[in-house]
Design a protein around this motif. Structure first.
Motif, PDB file in Angstrom:
ATOM      1  N   GLN A 103      52.857  14.181  45.615  1.00  0.00           N
ATOM      2  CA  GLN A 103      52.648  14.891  44.210  1.00  0.00           C
ATOM      3  C   GLN A 103      51.559  14.447  43.677  1.00  0.00           C
ATOM      4  OE1 GLN A 103      56.171  12.576  42.926  1.00  0.00           O
ATOM      5  NE2 GLN A 103      57.670  14.153  43.511  1.00  0.00           N
ATOM      6  N   ARG A 104      50.907  13.219  44.048  1.00  0.00           N
ATOM      7  CA  ARG A 104      49.522  12.851  43.505  1.00  0.00           C
ATOM      8  C   ARG A 104      48.281  13.993  44.026  1.00  0.00           C
ATOM      9  NH1 ARG A 104      49.209   7.064  45.618  1.00  0.00           N
ATOM     10  NH2 ARG A 104      46.923   7.282  45.168  1.00  0.00           N
ATOM     11  N   ALA A 105      48.495  14.260  45.377  1.00  0.00           N
ATOM     12  CA  ALA A 105      47.757  15.417  45.853  1.00  0.00           C
ATOM     13  C   ALA A 105      47.904  16.596  45.046  1.00  0.00           C
ATOM     14  CB  ALA A 105      47.753  15.557  47.426  1.00  0.00           C
ATOM     15  N   ASP A 106      49.021  17.148  44.713  1.00  0.00           N
ATOM     16  CA  ASP A 106      49.181  18.337  43.904  1.00  0.00           C
ATOM     17  C   ASP A 106      48.518  17.963  42.500  1.00  0.00           C
ATOM     18  OD1 ASP A 106      50.625  19.584  45.815  1.00  0.00           O
ATOM     19  OD2 ASP A 106      52.492  19.157  45.243  1.00  0.00           O
ATOM     20  N   LEU A 107      48.824  16.866  41.895  1.00  0.00           N
ATOM     21  CA  LEU A 107      48.154  16.515  40.704  1.00  0.00           C
ATOM     22  C   LEU A 107      46.688  16.641  40.699  1.00  0.00           C
ATOM     23  CD1 LEU A 107      48.143  15.757  37.619  1.00  0.00           C
ATOM     24  CD2 LEU A 107      48.238  13.126  38.387  1.00  0.00           C
ATOM     25  N   ARG A 108      46.086  16.070  41.663  1.00  0.00           N
ATOM     26  CA  ARG A 108      44.677  16.218  41.723  1.00  0.00           C
ATOM     27  C   ARG A 108      44.308  17.800  41.824  1.00  0.00           C
ATOM     28  NH1 ARG A 108      44.183  12.061  47.120  1.00  0.00           N
ATOM     29  NH2 ARG A 108      44.628  10.137  46.045  1.00  0.00           N
ATOM     30  N   ARG A 109      44.899  18.606  42.624  1.00  0.00           N
ATOM     31  CA  ARG A 109      44.467  19.751  42.719  1.00  0.00           C
ATOM     32  C   ARG A 109      44.668  20.629  41.374  1.00  0.00           C
ATOM     33  NH1 ARG A 109      47.010  21.046  46.795  1.00  0.00           N
ATOM     34  NH2 ARG A 109      49.077  21.538  45.978  1.00  0.00           N
ATOM     35  N   THR A 110      45.718  20.265  40.417  1.00  0.00           N
ATOM     36  CA  THR A 110      45.795  21.083  39.187  1.00  0.00           C
ATOM     37  C   THR A 110      44.673  20.577  38.226  1.00  0.00           C
ATOM     38  OG1 THR A 110      48.303  20.928  39.440  1.00  0.00           O
ATOM     39  CG2 THR A 110      47.329  21.129  37.105  1.00  0.00           C
ATOM     40  N   LEU A 111      44.325  19.227  38.244  1.00  0.00           N
ATOM     41  CA  LEU A 111      43.468  18.633  37.281  1.00  0.00           C
ATOM     42  C   LEU A 111      41.953  18.938  37.628  1.00  0.00           C
ATOM     43  CD1 LEU A 111      44.625  14.980  36.721  1.00  0.00           C
ATOM     44  CD2 LEU A 111      45.165  17.104  35.489  1.00  0.00           C
ATOM     45  N   SER A 112      41.858  19.253  38.996  1.00  0.00           N
ATOM     46  CA  SER A 112      40.475  19.628  39.526  1.00  0.00           C
ATOM     47  C   SER A 112      40.108  21.051  38.945  1.00  0.00           C
ATOM     48  CB  SER A 112      40.292  19.500  40.996  1.00  0.00           C
ATOM     49  OG  SER A 112      39.154  20.121  41.575  1.00  0.00           O
ATOM     50  N   THR A 113      41.151  22.032  39.088  1.00  0.00           N
ATOM     51  CA  THR A 113      40.982  23.292  38.560  1.00  0.00           C
ATOM     52  C   THR A 113      40.778  23.328  37.130  1.00  0.00           C
ATOM     53  OG1 THR A 113      42.386  24.175  40.078  1.00  0.00           O
ATOM     54  CG2 THR A 113      41.956  25.675  38.207  1.00  0.00           C
ATOM     55  N   LEU A 114      41.612  22.529  36.265  1.00  0.00           N
ATOM     56  CA  LEU A 114      41.303  22.415  34.975  1.00  0.00           C
ATOM     57  C   LEU A 114      39.856  21.762  34.475  1.00  0.00           C
ATOM     58  CD1 LEU A 114      44.788  20.643  34.030  1.00  0.00           C
ATOM     59  CD2 LEU A 114      44.138  22.981  33.581  1.00  0.00           C
ATOM     60  N   GLY A 115      39.578  21.018  35.181  1.00  0.00           N
ATOM     61  CA  GLY A 115      38.256  20.253  34.914  1.00  0.00           C
ATOM     62  C   GLY A 115      37.047  21.401  34.902  1.00  0.00           C
TER      63      GLY A 115
ATOM     64  N   ASP B 274      42.433   7.763  43.773  1.00  0.00           N
ATOM     65  CA  ASP B 274      42.736   9.059  43.047  1.00  0.00           C
ATOM     66  C   ASP B 274      41.364   9.395  42.301  1.00  0.00           C
ATOM     67  OD1 ASP B 274      45.355   9.475  43.523  1.00  0.00           O
ATOM     68  OD2 ASP B 274      46.018   8.442  41.936  1.00  0.00           O
ATOM     69  N   VAL B 275      40.888   8.383  41.754  1.00  0.00           N
ATOM     70  CA  VAL B 275      39.274   8.562  41.396  1.00  0.00           C
ATOM     71  C   VAL B 275      38.282   9.179  42.119  1.00  0.00           C
ATOM     72  CG1 VAL B 275      37.325   7.666  39.836  1.00  0.00           C
ATOM     73  CG2 VAL B 275      39.637   6.964  39.584  1.00  0.00           C
ATOM     74  N   ALA B 276      38.297   8.614  43.662  1.00  0.00           N
ATOM     75  CA  ALA B 276      37.276   8.873  44.449  1.00  0.00           C
ATOM     76  C   ALA B 276      37.646  10.438  44.733  1.00  0.00           C
ATOM     77  CB  ALA B 276      37.424   7.795  45.655  1.00  0.00           C
ATOM     78  N   ALA B 277      38.899  10.640  44.939  1.00  0.00           N
ATOM     79  CA  ALA B 277      39.064  12.078  45.282  1.00  0.00           C
ATOM     80  C   ALA B 277      38.901  13.317  44.166  1.00  0.00           C
ATOM     81  CB  ALA B 277      40.616  12.144  45.846  1.00  0.00           C
ATOM     82  N   LEU B 278      38.830  12.694  43.055  1.00  0.00           N
ATOM     83  CA  LEU B 278      39.095  13.733  41.937  1.00  0.00           C
ATOM     84  C   LEU B 278      38.008  13.717  40.885  1.00  0.00           C
ATOM     85  CD1 LEU B 278      40.953  15.714  40.228  1.00  0.00           C
ATOM     86  CD2 LEU B 278      41.988  14.060  39.314  1.00  0.00           C
ATOM     87  N   CYS B 279      37.563  12.550  40.787  1.00  0.00           N
ATOM     88  CA  CYS B 279      36.548  12.462  39.460  1.00  0.00           C
ATOM     89  C   CYS B 279      35.196  12.604  39.677  1.00  0.00           C
ATOM     90  CB  CYS B 279      36.847  11.053  38.786  1.00  0.00           C
ATOM     91  SG  CYS B 279      38.411  10.857  38.054  1.00  0.00           S
ATOM     92  N   GLU B 280      34.415  13.353  39.161  1.00  0.00           N
ATOM     93  CA  GLU B 280      32.935  13.513  39.150  1.00  0.00           C
ATOM     94  C   GLU B 280      32.382  12.296  38.384  1.00  0.00           C
ATOM     95  OE1 GLU B 280      32.480  17.127  36.922  1.00  0.00           O
ATOM     96  OE2 GLU B 280      34.194  17.915  38.004  1.00  0.00           O
TER      97      GLU B 280
END
Length: 293
Positions: free
Chosen positions: A176-188, A202-208
């Motif tokens: 579920q966290r992986a799915d959330l990362r994918r969704t937020l990455s698109t929104l970003g 999560d920060v390392a995988a997602l946040c610029e």
């Protein structure tokens, strides 16, 4: 959708609770993209997010959201909230409502008055968080992780330009966290996304971008890769925990992951992680997060 620079502008922002400074002279500007807020409990993360979400007002300094002063007039705060999605750390759910009913209720509050459009939008955001099959289940019968995803769904209503998420991954399993990362990455790509989390992976995988808060002040503000670079040469794998290590722990291989201090005898340099750099950035405060082995 084009998002102007300076979606969120905080200048000299301060907030007190009694004698405690939750935030002290914070200067930050956020544009489109995903920014992670890291910090120990009491660092000021939730206070900062609540100010950005217009839930509370700063005691000092200037706050501008989407080019407006959110407390300048009722018209300004209403205009900001129409383009704001907010998931607080704690969100009350009426247990007798279904997942669909709760998200639709929030949509009504956000003035989605056309019922056909509103229903389509509620279905869309429930699909984004993988709750289509649970839409008719009462919230009181959902698991903690599912309720958290209902909260996330309501924050995504209307594809907001500013999305504020306080511990969005709490209670979610790895998939579920992986799915959330994918969704937020698109929104970003088109929105400004601010999220607070204790999950450094999560920060390392997602946040610029990463902002580290401690004691109400900003310890670090920059790219995640730049934060990791601050730990180069300060992390080792060793047979002993290290006498003066900031923190260390025994890994599954039987060796110790040693962060800070001087390298123990026979230690091998290790490639630092974002968590290592974060702990080093906190200094002695890190010992409250992870006790030495």
């Amino acid at each position: 959708m084009n998002v102007p620079r300076g979606t969120v502008e905080l200048t000299g922002v301060g907030k007190r609770y009694g004698r405690k400074h939750a935030l002290a002279d914070v200067d930050l500007t956020f544009d489109h993209g995903v920014t992670g807020l890291l910090g120990p409990n009491g660092a000021g993360k939730t206070t900062l997010l609540r100010i950005v979400a217009t839930s509370i007002a700063a005691d000092s300094g200037q706050v501008r959201l989407l080019g407006r002063d959110p407390h300048g007039s009722q018209a300004d705060v209403t205009a900001v909230r129409r383009e704001l999605g907010y998931l607080p750390q704690e969100l009350g759910y009426p247990s007798d409502m279904t997942a669909f009913g709760f998200v639709e209720y929030v949509a009504v509050l956000k003035e989605w008055n056309d019922r056909e459009r509103r229903v389509r939008e509620v279905r869309r955001v429930l699909s984004l968080v993988d709750l289509t099959d649970q839409a008719t289940v009462r919230v009181g019968r959902l698991s903690g992780g599912q309720r958290r995803r209902v909260g996330l769904a309501q924050a995504l209503l209307g594809d907001p330009r500013l999305i504020v998420l306080d511990e969005p991954t709490a209670g979610l399993d790895p998939a579920q966290r992986a799915d959330l990362r994918r969704t937020l990455s698109t929104l970003g790509h088109r929105s400004t996304v601010l999220l607070s989390t204790h999950q450094t992976e999560d920060v390392a995988a997602l946040c610029e971008r990463v902002v580290v808060l401690a004691g109400g002040t900003v310890r670090f503000d920059g790219a995640a890769t730049d934060l990791v670079a601050t730990a180069v040469g300060r992390v080792w794998l060793a047979d002993e925990p290290g006498d003066d290590a900031l923190v260390s722990w025994r890994t599954g291989t039987g060796r110790h992951h040693v962060v800070g201090g001087t390298p123990p005898t026979g230690a091998d340099p290790a490639e630092p992680t974002l968590e290592d750099a974060y702990l080093l950035m906190l200094g002695p405060d890190a010992q409250r997060l992870r006790a030495p082995a």
